[in-house]
Design an enzyme around this catalytic site. Sequence first.
Site, PDB file in Angstrom:
ATOM      1  N   ASP A  81       2.397  -2.942  -2.380  1.00 49.78           N
ATOM      2  CA  ASP A  81       1.336  -3.298  -1.784  1.00 49.78           C
ATOM      3  C   ASP A  81       0.065  -2.825  -2.095  1.00 49.78           C
ATOM      4  OD1 ASP A  81       2.039  -0.625  -0.918  1.00 49.78           O
ATOM      5  OD2 ASP A  81       0.889  -1.309   1.272  1.00 49.78           O
ATOM      6  N   GLU A 143       2.566   1.170   1.988  1.00 52.16           N
ATOM      7  CA  GLU A 143       2.072   2.375   1.819  1.00 52.16           C
ATOM      8  C   GLU A 143       0.327   2.245   2.775  1.00 52.16           C
ATOM      9  OE1 GLU A 143      -0.916   5.421  -0.296  1.00 52.16           O
ATOM     10  OE2 GLU A 143      -0.950   3.332  -0.209  1.00 52.16           O
TER      11      GLU A 143
END
Length: 383
Positions: A81, A143
Amino acid sequence: MIDYLQSKEQEMLFMLERLVNKDSGSHYKKGVDTVGKILSNEYKLLNFKVDIVEQTDVGNHLLIRHKDATSPKIVILGHLDTVFKEGTVKERPFKIRGSRAYGPGVIDMKGSHVTLLYALKALIESGCEEAYKNVHIIYNSDEEIGSTTSHVLIENIALGKQYALIMEPARPDGSFVSARRGGGHYDLKIYGKAAHAGIAPEDGISAIEEISHKIIKLQKLNRIQEGINVNVGIVKGGESANVICPYAEAVIDIRIDKLEQGLTIDQEIREICKKADVPGAIIELEGGINRSPMVKNEGTVKLLKMIQEVCEELGLQITDVSTGGNSDASFTSNVGVPTIDGLGPIGGNAHSEDEYLEIPSLVERTLLLSKIIKRLSECENKS
């Protein structure tokens, strides 16, 4: 391996462009999964097995290891991400200007995806089976928003490993990261009652007034000299100047130097938010301390020494630093695995419109990573 990687530089840049030009913000599941599928297909071509850990609200996590691997001792972490919303790529797609590549997520951390993939390709090309079969890769999808669905997965996979290599980008000077602060994230929501500020103010309950009390108290929790930082970084609320505010919210960021500080600050925040200062206001608090500090312990120092020996063999002088930023390195460190972060390529301005990657570092850091994996695997086999 240097000749092989130099011959692949243009190919690596094409792969980087392909990854960068896919929106993959943490909350854009479709985009994150697209990046995951691209990488999955690449690893499958190398005879790596990809296990998909399905998720509902965020992208799927990936667990990757060679199909013939038995008990790999190196865990490698990367995240799929970015912080950028859907549509960002359309506004500013991948581009190269001079010796730098630009685009959303180019350094944090799509450049690292390329680095890791081609480091393993180089090891395969060199025939170093003990190295490329000695890695267990975790690609998580959240994350940037605290690894809320993946931190337990990371800790479970890391247990029993001898080394953890974290693919966050290198510092702008190329430094590794050997220690990080821990931290947390809280969402504070205040519910009041709307009323006309001129006609019937006595009927209203101001969420802004209530959240103001809370902000002042929260900011007083700062103990910077002790390594505790509390920052109310975002505040929203209000409908109109002539309306008593019925709803307000704040986002709180916490940084700590020691694990025990997390328990203390969490208790203090919850105590502050337990009772309203404005009668009738309703308080809702979500979140918590989600990353313990990454500590530079004896195991980390030994791992760093081995890595720096590899650097010297390549003619590189690379230092290590401590940083206040968070990463998934905290989770591997927390379960006792010697951990080094910042193993990705060199760049800067992450999370901004000017995010960049230094193109010459792509091959250099890929070669370095492949040599590190090889060295650690040889050390493992001799132990």
